[in-house]
Design a protein around this motif. Structure first.
Motif, short mmCIF file in Angstrom:
data_model
loop_
_atom_site.label_atom_id
_atom_site.label_comp_id
_atom_site.label_asym_id
_atom_site.label_seq_id
_atom_site.Cartn_x
_atom_site.Cartn_y
_atom_site.Cartn_z
N ASP A 7 0.81 -1.22 0.00
CA ASP A 7 0.00 0.00 0.00
C ASP A 7 0.85 1.28 0.00
O ASP A 7 0.32 2.37 -0.24
CB ASP A 7 -1.01 0.01 1.14
N VAL A 8 2.15 1.15 0.25
CA VAL A 8 3.02 2.34 0.22
C VAL A 8 4.14 2.21 -0.82
O VAL A 8 4.96 3.11 -0.94
CB VAL A 8 3.63 2.64 1.61
N TRP A 11 4.79 5.07 -2.98
CA TRP A 11 5.23 6.24 -2.22
C TRP A 11 6.69 6.11 -1.82
O TRP A 11 7.29 7.08 -1.36
CB TRP A 11 4.32 6.46 -1.01
N MET A 127 -2.31 9.63 2.55
CA MET A 127 -1.56 8.41 2.82
C MET A 127 -0.83 8.51 4.15
O MET A 127 -0.84 7.58 4.96
CB MET A 127 -0.58 8.14 1.67
#
Length: 165
Positions: A7-8, A11, A127
């Motif tokens: 999920d990151v 990023w 986020m």
């Protein structure tokens, strides 16, 4: 090599620059970046960005990371010798200097760089708020303290209100 949650992942690899900015805004911590010449025609580019906490630990969207890990992960053995020779760690205490450096590195693409940051800032801040702060108590505490320092209305009142008669 560290494990990065799915999920990151974007990023950490690709949108780390905006994630670092969102972490800085949340915590007030110093920004950092690893720059290097990857193409002699283009010049220096930023390979990765993060924030540094007051004790000197480095944080990106994947969590804690140290300088050696950053270098190994973002300046790989497959890079040209010039990339290794020019790799350097930089720091900025504030957003303005960080953005100025990005725009310098972008050169002729400065307008596109500015637009790219603007297009992702809201998502990066969400986020940080929705994923990183709940996942990392150290970040959540830093964000709470930073909010109290920057927004006096955020701090809980130490003065007991007088009863209304």
């Amino acid at each position: 090599m560290r494990r990065i949650d799915r999920d990151v992942e974007l990023w950490v690899h690709g949108n780390c620059y905006v994630a670092a900015l969102a972490l800085h805004r949340a915590t007030g911590w110093e920004l950092g970046g690893l720059t290097a010449v990857r193409s002699t025609r283009r010049g220096a580019q930023m390979a990765h960005a993060w924030v540094k906490d007051p004790s000197g630990r480095l944080w990106d969207a994947g969590g804690l990371i140290d300088a050696a890990e950053i270098h190994a992960e973002f300046i790989t053995e497959r890079e040209k010798p010039v990339t290794h020779e020019t790799a350097r760690f930089e720091t900025w205490s504030g957003e303005a200097d960080y953005m100025t450096r990005h725009l310098e590195l972008a050169g002729d693409w400065a307008d596109e760089c500015r637009s790219w940051f603007a297009s992702l800032e809201e998502k990066a801040e969400a986020m940080v708020r929705d994923v990183l702060l709940p996942r990392h108590p150290e970040l959540a505490e830093a964000a709470r303290r930073h909010a109290e320092k920057t927004d006096p209305w955020c701090a809980e009142s130490e003065i007991e209100p007088e009863p209304i008669l």
